[in-house]
Design a protein around this motif. Sequence first.
Motif, mmCIF file in Angstrom:
data_model
loop_
_atom_site.group_PDB
_atom_site.id
_atom_site.type_symbol
_atom_site.label_atom_id
_atom_site.label_comp_id
_atom_site.label_asym_id
_atom_site.label_seq_id
_atom_site.Cartn_x
_atom_site.Cartn_y
_atom_site.Cartn_z
ATOM 1 N N GLY A 31 0.796 -1.221 0.000
ATOM 2 C CA GLY A 31 0.000 0.000 0.000
ATOM 3 C C GLY A 31 0.827 1.269 0.000
ATOM 4 O O GLY A 31 0.281 2.367 0.109
ATOM 5 N N ASP A 32 2.146 1.146 -0.129
ATOM 6 C CA ASP A 32 3.013 2.328 -0.161
ATOM 7 C C ASP A 32 2.989 2.970 -1.546
ATOM 8 O O ASP A 32 2.766 2.288 -2.554
ATOM 9 C CB ASP A 32 4.455 1.940 0.190
ATOM 10 N N PRO A 33 3.243 4.274 -1.630
ATOM 11 C CA PRO A 33 3.259 4.943 -2.944
ATOM 12 C C PRO A 33 4.402 4.436 -3.811
ATOM 13 O O PRO A 33 5.494 4.152 -3.316
ATOM 14 C CB PRO A 33 3.463 6.423 -2.588
ATOM 15 N N PHE A 167 7.337 12.561 -0.996
ATOM 16 C CA PHE A 167 6.815 11.769 -2.109
ATOM 17 C C PHE A 167 6.724 10.291 -1.731
ATOM 18 O O PHE A 167 6.502 9.446 -2.593
ATOM 19 C CB PHE A 167 7.703 11.943 -3.346
ATOM 20 N N GLY A 168 6.899 10.012 -0.435
ATOM 21 C CA GLY A 168 6.806 8.644 0.060
ATOM 22 C C GLY A 168 5.546 8.438 0.871
ATOM 23 O O GLY A 168 4.548 9.147 0.712
ATOM 24 N N LYS A 169 5.594 7.460 1.768
ATOM 25 C CA LYS A 169 4.420 7.104 2.560
ATOM 26 C C LYS A 169 4.047 8.242 3.504
ATOM 27 O O LYS A 169 4.901 8.791 4.204
ATOM 28 C CB LYS A 169 4.713 5.832 3.360
ATOM 29 N N SER A 441 -3.851 2.767 2.959
ATOM 30 C CA SER A 441 -2.661 3.565 3.250
ATOM 31 C C SER A 441 -2.814 4.378 4.527
ATOM 32 O O SER A 441 -1.940 4.389 5.386
ATOM 33 C CB SER A 441 -2.365 4.493 2.071
ATOM 34 N N CYS A 442 -3.929 5.086 4.660
ATOM 35 C CA CYS A 442 -4.112 5.976 5.806
ATOM 36 C C CYS A 442 -5.145 5.448 6.794
ATOM 37 O O CYS A 442 -5.644 6.201 7.628
ATOM 38 C CB CYS A 442 -4.520 7.367 5.329
ATOM 39 N N LEU A 443 -5.467 4.161 6.704
ATOM 40 C CA LEU A 443 -6.479 3.608 7.600
ATOM 41 C C LEU A 443 -6.014 3.629 9.050
ATOM 42 O O LEU A 443 -6.804 3.840 9.965
ATOM 43 C CB LEU A 443 -6.819 2.175 7.178
ATOM 44 N N THR A 444 -4.733 3.417 9.267
ATOM 45 C CA THR A 444 -4.189 3.443 10.629
ATOM 46 C C THR A 444 -3.460 4.749 10.942
ATOM 47 O O THR A 444 -2.907 4.891 12.031
ATOM 48 C CB THR A 444 -3.222 2.262 10.834
ATOM 49 N N ALA A 445 -3.443 5.682 10.004
ATOM 50 C CA ALA A 445 -2.836 7.001 10.254
ATOM 51 C C ALA A 445 -3.908 7.902 10.861
ATOM 52 O O ALA A 445 -4.497 8.754 10.195
ATOM 53 C CB ALA A 445 -2.280 7.587 8.961
ATOM 54 N N PHE A 446 -4.163 7.702 12.148
ATOM 55 C CA PHE A 446 -5.286 8.379 12.810
ATOM 56 C C PHE A 446 -5.126 9.894 12.816
ATOM 57 O O PHE A 446 -6.111 10.626 12.753
ATOM 58 C CB PHE A 446 -5.429 7.863 14.242
#
Length: 543
Positions: A31-33, A167-169, A441-446
Amino acid sequence: MNVHFPQDEISRAEAYNIVNANQQFTVPTSGDPIRGLIQDHIVSATLLTKKDTFLTREEYQNLVYTACVSSSSPFYRYAKDCPKVTIEKDESSFVPLPPAIWKPNPLWTGKQVITTILDHITKGTLPFSSKKAGRVPPDYWGRDSGEIEVLIRDNELICGVIDKAQFGKYGLVHIVHELYGADAAGRLLSVFSRLFTAFLQMHGFTCGAVDLLLVPKAENERRKKLEKAKKLGDKVHLQFLGLSGQELGEGQMEEEIEKILRSKGETASARLDRLMSSALNGVTSDVNNSLFPKGLLVPFPKNCLSLMTTTGAKGGMVNFTQISSLLGQQELEGKRVPRMVSGKTLPCFSPWDSSPRAGGFISDRFLTGLRLQEYYFHCMAGRDGLVDTAVKTSRSGYLQRCLIKNLECLTVFYDHTVRDSDGSVVQFIYGEDGVDVTKTSCLTAFEILAANQKLLSHRLHKDKFINFLGGKSSNESSVVLPKALQSEARAFFENLTKKQKLSMKLTKAKEFMDLLQLRYISSLAQPGEAVGVIAGQSIGRAF
């Protein structure tokens, strides 16, 4: 390269959607860019967004116009006479910012250019906020410089420098992809590409020999530390013999080493290699830490080579240290340079020589040249890497093919199960949580979700999913949040201070949990997804 012409509607649909580069922003493996800017664009981005970059009115407007005028946004139409030229529909499409400095002459910062572009890309929608640490180590900019972390609030780039990390995760482009969609992220990359190209043409960037040089004090310090390292071999060999602190006669230590290595073989040799490598790697790290970045003759960020390696544009710290400091210990298949039957690593060394140099430790550097023995050791390590790559390619390729051929029939069905071609259930819920990796990708990036909850709710059409929220669909296990995710989200909310909750406009835990559940629902794998092929390809890439 072949050119493909889709002949039917299905092929055209695949070309428009699957082959479309904007839709391939994340890797199915993690799921990383996978898309981003590289090399000169990264250098230009760093130079543009530094604190001390100021632009005149002409430069500011030229950069914004050059970057945005070709954007494939709905604010432009093509001219009839020249289809390659785009024309603005109205004069209010661009909203320039007031200058950061008014007197004696109005000046704009490079950060304001980025802010203007973000406002333009997201025009007509809500602004976003993000926070992401940069790639450059804090010691390079200075810990109190404010350039270590990129902070964006409501589309405004407040502090920080854009480098490879953006430009990364969870970087700038990744968050735009998450909040505004794939087309917006692709458009932003195109705009940034034109912007950074134009700025680099204005600014220039050239590496010279002066970028490789060290100050005299650093040179002397390097020389002293490497002189001490020459005596390290005897100390480690005595430790290997269990005679630490003792002194042996001339040739006596070599005899003892020969006895042990010939009698115990590979085990003793591996133990000696570990001891020597550990000690010499410490010397290498100590020398490099004392030289970079304080020992450079041209300091960062004016040092072009240092700027290039630290920002992630090209190369890395290893390349810089090998040029200006030392090459360090050379290894073949994870071991030091092997000895011949005679006990020598090369004919020019004495048998069972305990010096670090005889074992493949190179204290020379490319700047001042390598001696013949060091050059030979370095070529040995380089050849080992090439052979290893060539051998692994064929083996991993065949293994990947076998995996894909055996897993290609596995797909997700409408009941969220993974089934074979004959309908046999392989897994009751895909991946035990039903989630598509490319959408998580951002599901756990609260923190990202909390800072952009309004924007995310609008994009995911929260009002249409109101029936799913509040646990009304608890009979469907795939729609209920996993317990681990629930506990992590609640812990995140409870650990927030009042000030943080106010800045993020978070008042109730239920609202945040509802948003997270909505984001989870949108991340579920779609029926028909060829998850078997994805799994086989992902495992094959890991080898």
